[in-house]
Structures are given as structure tokens and as C-alpha cells.
Write a protein that holds these residues in place. Structure first.
Motif, mmCIF file in Angstrom:
data_model
loop_
_atom_site.group_PDB
_atom_site.id
_atom_site.type_symbol
_atom_site.label_atom_id
_atom_site.label_comp_id
_atom_site.label_asym_id
_atom_site.label_seq_id
_atom_site.Cartn_x
_atom_site.Cartn_y
_atom_site.Cartn_z
ATOM 1 N N GLY A 1 5.849 66.273 31.766
ATOM 2 C CA GLY A 1 5.261 66.429 30.445
ATOM 3 C C GLY A 1 6.090 65.866 29.317
ATOM 4 O O GLY A 1 7.196 66.339 29.049
ATOM 5 N N ASP A 2 5.573 64.850 28.617
ATOM 6 C CA ASP A 2 6.307 64.225 27.517
ATOM 7 C C ASP A 2 6.675 65.254 26.439
ATOM 8 O O ASP A 2 5.953 66.233 26.222
ATOM 9 N N CYS A 3 7.802 64.995 25.752
ATOM 10 C CA CYS A 3 8.202 65.864 24.642
ATOM 11 C C CYS A 3 8.937 65.043 23.596
ATOM 12 O O CYS A 3 9.319 63.894 23.836
ATOM 13 N N LYS A 4 9.106 65.631 22.434
ATOM 14 C CA LYS A 4 9.943 65.040 21.390
ATOM 15 C C LYS A 4 11.274 65.776 21.333
ATOM 16 O O LYS A 4 11.338 66.984 21.573
ATOM 17 N N ILE A 5 12.316 65.036 21.002
ATOM 18 C CA ILE A 5 13.609 65.620 20.659
ATOM 19 C C ILE A 5 13.851 65.318 19.183
ATOM 20 O O ILE A 5 13.846 64.158 18.775
ATOM 21 N N ARG A 6 14.028 66.365 18.382
ATOM 22 C CA ARG A 6 14.245 66.196 16.942
ATOM 23 C C ARG A 6 15.609 66.796 16.588
ATOM 24 O O ARG A 6 15.827 67.999 16.754
ATOM 25 N N VAL A 7 16.516 65.950 16.112
ATOM 26 C CA VAL A 7 17.876 66.383 15.751
ATOM 27 C C VAL A 7 17.842 67.089 14.397
ATOM 28 O O VAL A 7 17.322 66.543 13.423
ATOM 29 N N ARG A 8 18.402 68.272 14.328
ATOM 30 C CA ARG A 8 18.322 69.061 13.095
ATOM 31 C C ARG A 8 19.171 68.482 11.971
ATOM 32 O O ARG A 8 18.768 68.521 10.808
ATOM 33 N N SER A 9 20.353 67.954 12.288
ATOM 34 C CA SER A 9 21.255 67.507 11.222
ATOM 35 C C SER A 9 20.819 66.197 10.581
ATOM 36 O O SER A 9 21.121 65.937 9.414
ATOM 37 N N THR A 10 20.098 65.357 11.328
ATOM 38 C CA THR A 10 19.736 64.030 10.824
ATOM 39 C C THR A 10 18.235 63.822 10.674
ATOM 40 O O THR A 10 17.803 62.903 9.974
ATOM 41 N N GLY A 11 17.440 64.648 11.363
ATOM 42 C CA GLY A 11 15.995 64.441 11.365
ATOM 43 C C GLY A 11 15.531 63.364 12.322
ATOM 44 O O GLY A 11 14.334 63.108 12.440
ATOM 45 N N ASP A 12 16.451 62.709 13.025
ATOM 46 C CA ASP A 12 16.078 61.679 14.001
ATOM 47 C C ASP A 12 15.190 62.266 15.084
ATOM 48 O O ASP A 12 15.410 63.392 15.546
ATOM 49 N N GLU A 13 14.198 61.481 15.514
ATOM 50 C CA GLU A 13 13.275 61.892 16.564
ATOM 51 C C GLU A 13 13.187 60.812 17.630
ATOM 52 O O GLU A 13 13.195 59.626 17.321
ATOM 53 N N ILE A 14 13.114 61.247 18.880
ATOM 54 C CA ILE A 14 12.747 60.338 19.969
ATOM 55 C C ILE A 14 11.662 61.006 20.800
ATOM 56 O O ILE A 14 11.541 62.236 20.799
ATOM 57 N N THR A 15 10.888 60.206 21.494
ATOM 58 C CA THR A 15 9.935 60.728 22.463
ATOM 59 C C THR A 15 10.529 60.550 23.845
ATOM 60 O O THR A 15 10.880 59.435 24.248
ATOM 61 N N LEU A 16 10.666 61.661 24.562
ATOM 62 C CA LEU A 16 11.200 61.655 25.923
ATOM 63 C C LEU A 16 10.030 61.761 26.884
ATOM 64 O O LEU A 16 9.365 62.796 26.947
ATOM 65 N N ARG A 17 9.761 60.671 27.586
ATOM 66 C CA ARG A 17 8.608 60.611 28.482
ATOM 67 C C ARG A 17 8.912 61.236 29.838
ATOM 68 O O ARG A 17 10.056 61.234 30.290
ATOM 69 N N GLU A 18 7.886 61.751 30.484
ATOM 70 C CA GLU A 18 8.029 62.218 31.859
ATOM 71 C C GLU A 18 8.634 61.109 32.717
ATOM 72 O O GLU A 18 8.234 59.951 32.634
ATOM 73 N N GLY A 19 9.652 61.466 33.518
ATOM 74 C CA GLY A 19 10.305 60.471 34.361
ATOM 75 C C GLY A 19 11.395 59.694 33.663
ATOM 76 O O GLY A 19 11.896 58.708 34.207
ATOM 77 N N SER A 20 11.793 60.116 32.459
ATOM 78 C CA SER A 20 12.881 59.442 31.742
ATOM 79 C C SER A 20 13.915 60.472 31.310
ATOM 80 O O SER A 20 13.706 61.684 31.420
ATOM 81 N N SER A 21 15.047 59.975 30.803
ATOM 82 C CA SER A 21 16.166 60.846 30.456
ATOM 83 C C SER A 21 16.819 60.363 29.176
ATOM 84 O O SER A 21 16.740 59.185 28.827
ATOM 85 N N ALA A 22 17.485 61.287 28.483
ATOM 86 C CA ALA A 22 18.186 60.970 27.244
ATOM 87 C C ALA A 22 19.589 61.548 27.289
ATOM 88 O O ALA A 22 19.826 62.581 27.935
ATOM 89 N N LEU A 23 20.505 60.892 26.601
ATOM 90 C CA LEU A 23 21.845 61.443 26.383
ATOM 91 C C LEU A 23 21.953 61.816 24.917
ATOM 92 O O LEU A 23 21.752 60.974 24.035
ATOM 93 N N ILE A 24 22.240 63.086 24.661
ATOM 94 C CA ILE A 24 22.380 63.589 23.300
ATOM 95 C C ILE A 24 23.872 63.745 23.014
ATOM 96 O O ILE A 24 24.554 64.525 23.692
ATOM 97 N N PRO A 25 24.419 62.981 22.067
ATOM 98 C CA PRO A 25 25.854 63.079 21.763
ATOM 99 C C PRO A 25 26.266 64.496 21.380
ATOM 100 O O PRO A 25 25.500 65.250 20.773
ATOM 101 N N ALA A 26 27.499 64.843 21.730
ATOM 102 C CA ALA A 26 28.004 66.199 21.493
ATOM 103 C C ALA A 26 27.931 66.601 20.025
ATOM 104 O O ALA A 26 27.629 67.754 19.702
ATOM 105 N N SER A 27 28.179 65.662 19.124
ATOM 106 C CA SER A 27 28.265 66.007 17.700
ATOM 107 C C SER A 27 26.910 66.310 17.066
ATOM 108 O O SER A 27 26.862 66.833 15.955
ATOM 109 N N ILE A 28 25.811 66.005 17.757
ATOM 110 C CA ILE A 28 24.476 66.296 17.205
ATOM 111 C C ILE A 28 23.659 67.169 18.158
ATOM 112 O O ILE A 28 22.423 67.149 18.131
ATOM 113 N N ALA A 29 24.359 67.952 18.993
ATOM 114 C CA ALA A 29 23.673 68.742 20.022
ATOM 115 C C ALA A 29 23.074 70.031 19.466
ATOM 116 O O ALA A 29 23.240 71.118 20.010
#
Length: 330
Positions: free
Chosen positions: A279-307
Motif C-alpha cells: 500500500g502506497d503512502c506519503k512520508i512528510r517531514v515535520r521540520s521541513t515540510g518535504d514530502e515523498i510518495t513511497l510506493r509499494e515495493g520500494s524503500s526510502a532512507l530517512i536521514p537521522a537529523s530529520i527522523a
């Protein structure tokens, strides 16, 4: 500048590979037997390439080298000397993998100058009756091990587990194991490509030649201890972060989300790798407002400083597997 990284496909053909990973990742099918998708890798022989944002087209190793504390976390950077300590994969086994074992840190460093390889499996799909091997079901001696490898009866003394979607196994270095046919899974492991094949059913590789075995090295790496239960027990629940693996090398948690979910993991002082199992989802960073769409079958690396971020399901339900280093507990 920091934001969640997405990555270009990094697919590996294997003699035992299948045809599920390309469609799972939204890619055109092919006849190539794809066994592994290296989702987030800083292994020099096959490093991940960032596919989004300011560093699109850059390899992950070089980007980490420019911002090691902010991406890895200060504690991780110090302990692992600027190197990403984890490798995560999706694996599709159409045929049985070899019976194998991985060395611990001490042996891997001594023999290869590399990190050891403890790992865990989260079963995504399993055909009815699908099984795998993990550990010994009875005590054997190193002499019996050698004889059983020679006569092809090694599987008779392995613990054989029927598995289903959602099952979890932790495989510390030294534990004999093999994924068998009809299983697709997510794997989190130490960042190492050292594998000792013990037995491979006398089959040729993709090049038509017999695949190399490493029975002597494996004999030195093997842990002959017998466990009562090799499957990891955990309680399933929706809209919660459920810890499933807690090891000296990594921590893993699973989330089945039906609504937006806040993740504040800054206290761990670690990068987060998020694998979208379903199931696709969005990741929205609170400190910057940046958004990505994380698709089913894919992966993201979230840096420690914006976790500190929100996960927002886009199709009713999302299942996310997170891997990180719990420096808070050290």
C-alpha cells in the motif's frame, strides 16, 4: 538540504530467482530470473543511486561521505566510521536457495576484511506449503556435518519451517539457513556480501558452471547450537509501531497503518530505512515540510537529523517495515 531518499531499481538476477519483484516494484516484467532487489545499499560493488531531489543521480556512498553525522546519526557515524551498516533487500525465491551460513564480525574481518552478516526475514508472500530452513533440529558434530555435506543429506538435520505472510525469523551470524521455493520476503542485514554456500543441489549457475561451495569456511563459521524455536513471536496490531527484532546490529519494527501516523525517532540518533511492504503512502517531514510518495515495493532512507515525520496511507492501508540502529538503548 536533507530529505528522504528514494532509489533507482537495483535488481540482481539469480539462478533461483523468479518473476515477482519487477511487477511488485511497478516495473515491466521480463524473462530474467530476478532473485534480489537491493533496496538500500552502500556495498561498493552495488551501491544505491538516489532517484529524487537535489542528489538525484548520486550514489549513496558519496552523499553519506559529505554529510555523515546528519544522514547516519552521530553515534552511527562514530561507530561505523562513516559507513551505512545495513543492507536491505526484497527477495523472490522461485527455486530453493543454497544451504548457507554467514560469518560473524570477527571471522569476516579476519578472512575478508569485511563486516559479518546477521540478518532477519519478514515473509511477504508464501505459497501454500512453502518452507525454509533455519538452524539445526538436532545436535551434530563437525565430523557429521562434513559427511552429510559430502553425501547430500545435510537437509535431514536442519530445522524445517512452514511459513506464511507476516512470519519473522532472526538469523544471527553462524546459523545455517536457506530460503526455499515459493517465498517472497524482506531482508534486513548487516552491510556485507559474505556468504558461505554449504550445499547447492549440484546445480549450475546462470553461466552454466557449478557454483562455488565454501564448506571449509562454513565449518568454521557454523554455530551448532539447537534452539527450541527459531521463529520470532510478536503481537500484531493496527496503527501501532510493533517492535519485531532487537539485536546488537539493528532493530526492526512493523506498522500496519489505516490512518496518518506520527514517527518521531530522533532519540535513536540513527538513519531510518522504511520498506513499503503493502500500500502506497506519503512520508512528510515535520521540520521541513518535504514530502515523498513511497510506493509499494520500494524503500526510502530517512536521514537521522530529520527522523520526525508522518506516514500517511494513500490507498486505505499501508504496511511499513522500518530498520534502524537503537543508540538510545546502548
Amino acid at each position: 538540504m536533507l530529505y528522504p531518499f528514494l532509489f533507482e531499481p537495483n535488481l540482481h538476477a539469480m539462478v533461483w530467482g523468479g518473476d515477482q519483484l519487477r511487477p511488485y516494484k511497478g516495473l515491466e516484467p521480463s524473462d530474467e530470473p530476478i532473485g534480489e532487489s537491493w533496496e538500500v545499499s552502500a556495498v561498493p560493488s552495488s551501491t544505491s543511486i538516489i532517484s529524487n531531489g537535489a542528489w538525484k543521480g548520486r550514489d549513496l556512498i558519496s552523499v553519506i561521505s559529505e554529510h555523515p553525522d546528519a544522514i547516519l546519526g552521530k553515534a552511527v557515524n562514530e561507530k561505523y566510521q562513516g559507513k551505512l551498516p545495513l543492507l536491505v533487500k526484497f527477495i523472490d525465491a522461485k527455486r530453493d536457495l543454497s544451504i548457507q551460513v554467514h560469518p560473524n564480525d570477527e571471522m569476516a574481518q579476519r578472512e575478508h576484511g569485511k563486516m559479518g552478516k546477521s540478518e532477519m526475514w519478514y515473509i511477504i508472500k508464501a505459497d501454500e506449503g512453502a518452507h525454509l530452513y533455519s538452524g539445526f533440529k538436532q545436535s551434530i558434530t563437525p565430523f557429521e556435518y562434513q559427511k552429510r555435506v559430502e553425501d547430500g543429506s545435510i537437509t535431514e538435520v536442519l530445522a524445517d519451517h512452514q511459513v506464511k505472510a507476516g512470519d519473522v525469523l532472526y538469523l544471527p551470524a553462524g546459523r545455517v539457513h536457506a530460503i526455499c521455493s515459493g517465498i517472497m520476503l524482506a531482508e534486513v542485514q548487516q552491510s556485507s556480501d559474505v556468504t558461505y554456500r554449504i550445499y547447492d543441489y549440484n546445480r549450475p549457475g546462470l553461466d552454466g558452471k557449478p557454483r562455488e561451495l565454501h564448506t571449509e569456511l562454513a565449518a568454521k563459521a557454523l554455530d551448532y547450537h539447537v534452539e527450541k524455536n527459531y521463529l520470532t513471536e510478536y503481537t500484531k496490531a493496527k496503527d501501532q509501531a510493533i517492535p519485531i527484532v532487537d539485536t546488537p546490529y539493528f532493530n526492526v519494527r512493523i506498522m500496519e497503518l489505516t490512518r496518518p501516523f506520527h514517527c518521531n525517532l530522533l532519540r535513536y540518533d540513527s538513519f531510518i530505512i522504511s520498506m513499503c511492504i503493502e500500500g502506497d503512502c506519503k512520508i512528510r517531514v515535520r521540520s521541513t515540510g518535504d514530502e515523498i510518495t513511497l510506493r509499494e515495493g520500494s524503500s526510502a532512507l530517512i536521514p537521522a537529523s530529520i527522523a520526525d515525520y508522518d506516514l500517511i496511507p494513500l490507498v486505505g492501508k499501508s504496511r511499513i517495515l522500518d530498520a534502524f540502529i537503537d543508540n538510545d538503548a546502548l
